[in-house]
Design a protein around this motif. Structure first.
Motif, PDB file in Angstrom:
ATOM      1  N   PHE A 129      18.210   0.769  16.437  1.00 62.32           N
ATOM      2  CA  PHE A 129      18.892  -0.516  16.333  1.00 62.32           C
ATOM      3  C   PHE A 129      20.081  -0.342  15.397  1.00 62.32           C
ATOM      4  CE2 PHE A 129      14.482  -1.183  17.275  1.00 62.32           C
ATOM      5  CZ  PHE A 129      14.514  -2.097  18.314  1.00 62.32           C
ATOM      6  N   VAL A 130      21.286  -0.495  15.926  1.00 66.78           N
ATOM      7  CA  VAL A 130      22.481  -0.293  15.113  1.00 66.78           C
ATOM      8  C   VAL A 130      23.440  -1.459  15.270  1.00 66.78           C
ATOM      9  CG1 VAL A 130      22.307   2.222  15.278  1.00 66.78           C
ATOM     10  CG2 VAL A 130      23.810   0.997  16.839  1.00 66.78           C
ATOM     11  N   GLU A 131      24.193  -1.689  14.211  1.00 70.34           N
ATOM     12  CA  GLU A 131      25.286  -2.654  14.225  1.00 70.34           C
ATOM     13  C   GLU A 131      26.580  -1.834  14.254  1.00 70.34           C
ATOM     14  OE1 GLU A 131      27.329  -5.723  11.022  1.00 70.34           O
ATOM     15  OE2 GLU A 131      25.191  -5.279  10.848  1.00 70.34           O
ATOM     16  N   HIS A 132      27.502  -2.197  15.107  1.00 70.85           N
ATOM     17  CA  HIS A 132      28.766  -1.473  15.213  1.00 70.85           C
ATOM     18  C   HIS A 132      29.793  -2.055  14.257  1.00 70.85           C
ATOM     19  CE1 HIS A 132      26.775  -0.559  19.088  1.00 70.85           C
ATOM     20  NE2 HIS A 132      27.169   0.639  18.743  1.00 70.85           N
ATOM     21  N   ILE A 133      30.467  -1.161  13.544  1.00 67.92           N
ATOM     22  CA  ILE A 133      31.466  -1.545  12.551  1.00 67.92           C
ATOM     23  C   ILE A 133      32.688  -0.657  12.772  1.00 67.92           C
ATOM     24  CG2 ILE A 133      32.002  -1.558  10.073  1.00 67.92           C
ATOM     25  CD1 ILE A 133      29.011  -2.021   9.572  1.00 67.92           C
ATOM     26  N   THR A 134      33.866  -1.226  12.569  1.00 70.23           N
ATOM     27  CA  THR A 134      35.081  -0.411  12.589  1.00 70.23           C
ATOM     28  C   THR A 134      35.779  -0.549  11.237  1.00 70.23           C
ATOM     29  OG1 THR A 134      36.371  -2.198  13.574  1.00 70.23           O
ATOM     30  CG2 THR A 134      35.432  -0.562  15.081  1.00 70.23           C
ATOM     31  N   LEU A 135      36.437   0.542  10.827  1.00 65.26           N
ATOM     32  CA  LEU A 135      37.158   0.568   9.562  1.00 65.26           C
ATOM     33  C   LEU A 135      38.562   1.110   9.833  1.00 65.26           C
ATOM     34  CD1 LEU A 135      37.121   0.366   6.410  1.00 65.26           C
ATOM     35  CD2 LEU A 135      36.359   2.757   6.408  1.00 65.26           C
ATOM     36  N   PRO A 136      39.602   0.292   9.603  1.00 63.58           N
ATOM     37  CA  PRO A 136      40.959   0.790   9.817  1.00 63.58           C
ATOM     38  C   PRO A 136      41.210   2.055   8.995  1.00 63.58           C
ATOM     39  CG  PRO A 136      40.979  -1.577   9.445  1.00 63.58           C
ATOM     40  CD  PRO A 136      39.581  -1.094   9.133  1.00 63.58           C
ATOM     41  N   ILE A 137      41.900   3.020   9.583  1.00 66.43           N
ATOM     42  CA  ILE A 137      42.125   4.294   8.907  1.00 66.43           C
ATOM     43  C   ILE A 137      42.826   4.108   7.565  1.00 66.43           C
ATOM     44  CG2 ILE A 137      44.299   4.821  10.084  1.00 66.43           C
ATOM     45  CD1 ILE A 137      43.366   7.765  10.173  1.00 66.43           C
ATOM     46  N   ASP A 138      43.680   3.090   7.450  1.00 67.41           N
ATOM     47  CA  ASP A 138      44.374   2.884   6.180  1.00 67.41           C
ATOM     48  C   ASP A 138      43.495   2.226   5.113  1.00 67.41           C
ATOM     49  OD1 ASP A 138      44.370   0.368   7.352  1.00 67.41           O
ATOM     50  OD2 ASP A 138      46.513   0.022   7.115  1.00 67.41           O
ATOM     51  N   THR A 159      28.930  11.231   6.268  1.00 66.02           N
ATOM     52  CA  THR A 159      29.998  10.252   6.437  1.00 66.02           C
ATOM     53  C   THR A 159      31.091  10.468   5.394  1.00 66.02           C
ATOM     54  OG1 THR A 159      28.444   8.673   7.389  1.00 66.02           O
ATOM     55  CG2 THR A 159      30.504   7.774   6.495  1.00 66.02           C
ATOM     56  N   ILE A 160      30.703  10.718   4.175  1.00 63.24           N
ATOM     57  CA  ILE A 160      31.675  10.975   3.110  1.00 63.24           C
ATOM     58  C   ILE A 160      32.488  12.229   3.428  1.00 63.24           C
ATOM     59  CG2 ILE A 160      31.929  11.591   0.666  1.00 63.24           C
ATOM     60  CD1 ILE A 160      29.413   9.759   0.188  1.00 63.24           C
ATOM     61  N   VAL A 180      40.280   3.582   4.633  1.00 65.47           N
ATOM     62  CA  VAL A 180      39.274   4.613   4.358  1.00 65.47           C
ATOM     63  C   VAL A 180      39.283   5.028   2.889  1.00 65.47           C
ATOM     64  CG1 VAL A 180      38.615   7.020   4.829  1.00 65.47           C
ATOM     65  CG2 VAL A 180      39.124   5.458   6.723  1.00 65.47           C
ATOM     66  N   LYS A 181      40.462   5.297   2.352  1.00 66.35           N
ATOM     67  CA  LYS A 181      40.560   5.751   0.955  1.00 66.35           C
ATOM     68  C   LYS A 181      39.970   4.714   0.003  1.00 66.35           C
ATOM     69  CE  LYS A 181      43.720   7.637  -2.480  1.00 66.35           C
ATOM     70  NZ  LYS A 181      45.116   8.035  -2.769  1.00 66.35           N
ATOM     71  N   GLU A 182      40.322   3.458   0.209  1.00 67.41           N
ATOM     72  CA  GLU A 182      39.809   2.370  -0.632  1.00 67.41           C
ATOM     73  C   GLU A 182      38.280   2.274  -0.533  1.00 67.41           C
ATOM     74  OE1 GLU A 182      40.072  -2.506  -0.860  1.00 67.41           O
ATOM     75  OE2 GLU A 182      41.615  -1.413   0.234  1.00 67.41           O
ATOM     76  N   ALA A 183      37.766   2.384   0.682  1.00 69.56           N
ATOM     77  CA  ALA A 183      36.309   2.300   0.874  1.00 69.56           C
ATOM     78  C   ALA A 183      35.590   3.455   0.159  1.00 69.56           C
ATOM     79  CB  ALA A 183      35.980   2.309   2.365  1.00 69.56           C
ATOM     80  N   LEU A 184      36.164   4.646   0.244  1.00 64.69           N
ATOM     81  CA  LEU A 184      35.565   5.788  -0.468  1.00 64.69           C
ATOM     82  C   LEU A 184      35.643   5.586  -1.982  1.00 64.69           C
ATOM     83  CD1 LEU A 184      36.859   8.755   1.708  1.00 64.69           C
ATOM     84  CD2 LEU A 184      34.463   8.136   1.324  1.00 64.69           C
ATOM     85  N   TYR A 243      37.645  14.411   5.147  1.00 68.24           N
ATOM     86  CA  TYR A 243      38.391  15.245   6.076  1.00 68.24           C
ATOM     87  C   TYR A 243      39.507  14.417   6.730  1.00 68.24           C
ATOM     88  CZ  TYR A 243      39.672  17.792  10.271  1.00 68.24           C
ATOM     89  OH  TYR A 243      40.396  18.412  11.256  1.00 68.24           O
ATOM     90  N   LEU A 244      39.153  13.225   7.149  1.00 65.69           N
ATOM     91  CA  LEU A 244      40.126  12.342   7.785  1.00 65.69           C
ATOM     92  C   LEU A 244      41.293  12.059   6.837  1.00 65.69           C
ATOM     93  CD1 LEU A 244      40.625  10.746  10.398  1.00 65.69           C
ATOM     94  CD2 LEU A 244      39.353   8.866   9.371  1.00 65.69           C
ATOM     95  N   LEU A 245      41.002  11.802   5.572  1.00 62.04           N
ATOM     96  CA  LEU A 245      42.070  11.552   4.598  1.00 62.04           C
ATOM     97  C   LEU A 245      42.948  12.782   4.398  1.00 62.04           C
ATOM     98  CD1 LEU A 245      40.378   9.445   1.773  1.00 62.04           C
ATOM     99  CD2 LEU A 245      41.924   8.676   3.578  1.00 62.04           C
ATOM    100  N   LEU A 246      42.330  13.956   4.334  1.00 58.04           N
ATOM    101  CA  LEU A 246      43.095  15.194   4.153  1.00 58.04           C
ATOM    102  C   LEU A 246      44.025  15.462   5.331  1.00 58.04           C
ATOM    103  CD1 LEU A 246      40.381  17.578   2.658  1.00 58.04           C
ATOM    104  CD2 LEU A 246      42.427  16.712   1.501  1.00 58.04           C
ATOM    105  N   ASN A 247      43.648  14.964   6.491  1.00 58.01           N
ATOM    106  CA  ASN A 247      44.425  15.187   7.709  1.00 58.01           C
ATOM    107  C   ASN A 247      45.020  13.895   8.250  1.00 58.01           C
ATOM    108  OD1 ASN A 247      43.820  18.182   8.452  1.00 58.01           O
ATOM    109  ND2 ASN A 247      41.897  17.298   7.739  1.00 58.01           N
ATOM    110  N   TYR A 248      45.217  12.933   7.360  1.00 58.78           N
ATOM    111  CA  TYR A 248      45.643  11.581   7.722  1.00 58.78           C
ATOM    112  C   TYR A 248      46.869  11.558   8.633  1.00 58.78           C
ATOM    113  CZ  TYR A 248      47.086   6.711   7.067  1.00 58.78           C
ATOM    114  OH  TYR A 248      47.454   5.406   7.279  1.00 58.78           O
ATOM    115  N   ASN A 249      47.874  12.352   8.310  1.00 57.38           N
ATOM    116  CA  ASN A 249      49.119  12.313   9.098  1.00 57.38           C
ATOM    117  C   ASN A 249      48.907  12.735  10.545  1.00 57.38           C
ATOM    118  OD1 ASN A 249      50.689  11.315   7.027  1.00 57.38           O
ATOM    119  ND2 ASN A 249      51.139  13.352   6.228  1.00 57.38           N
TER     120      ASN A 249
END
Length: 180
Positions: free
Chosen positions: A140-149, A165-166, A151-155, A171-177
């Motif tokens: 049983f899961v709830e779906h959530i989306t987090l805008p890429i911009d 997940t961390i 991510v840094k604040e959430a971390l 990794y996503l932040l390191l390769n953001y561009n």
């Protein structure tokens, strides 16, 4: 001095659906003996995926060992003999409905090597196509989306407690561009 711990004796404690547990008596580098509880797990996969709106696809699900829900990237265990990339595609589809055009391995991680051999392969998914969710009967899961911009604040706000997940989001932040 040796850097390993030869097993002198081992006892099977439990053989389960997801894990097996053994108690090992080991010889320490100084010649003494000690006990090690060892958990064997077939392994797992996890997928960091961005939708067309540059949002990270996340799932929130209750985790019994913690007695609380966690927000995580989609993930799941490997079936015996299953290819890791195939498992990652399967888990992404089952938990989110998304199918990926391509997957890139971003890390292999031992989450708790002090007592478990579980290896988690973490992938980055690209070229997503939305389809139907196909959860297991006990999932049983709830779906959530987090805008890429965001991510840094959430971390920085420590909104995630799950290591895979961390790792994926860092990794996503390191390769953001590349991904924005």
């Amino acid at each position: 001095m040796s850097n390993n711990e030869p097993t002198l004796n081992k006892e099977v404690i439990y053989n389960g659906k997801i894990i097996d547990v053994e108690l090992h008596e080991v010889e320490l580098p100084n010649g003494n003996t000690s006990k090690r509880e060892v958990v064997y797990h077939n392994g797992a996969v996890a997928v960091c995926a961005l939708n067309a709106d540059n949002e990270v696809i996340l799932v929130k699900q209750f985790r019994k060992p913690l007695e609380k829900p966690l927000v995580e990237i989609p993930a799941g265990k490997l079936e015996k003999g299953e290819d890791r990339e195939d498992a990652a595609k399967r888990e992404l589809k089952e938990e989110t409905g998304y199918e990926a055009e391509s997957l890139t391995l971003i890390a292999n991680s031992y989450g708790t090597p002090g007592f478990s051999n579980e290896l988690i392969s973490i992938y980055m998914a690209e070229g997503l196509t939305k389809g139907e969710v196909d959860l297991d009967d006990d999932e049983f899961v709830e779906h959530i989306t987090l805008p890429i911009d965001k991510v840094k604040e959430a971390l920085q706000n420590q909104e995630f407690e799950d290591a895979k997940t961390i790792i994926a989001l860092q990794y996503l932040l390191l390769n953001y561009n590349h991904y924005k």
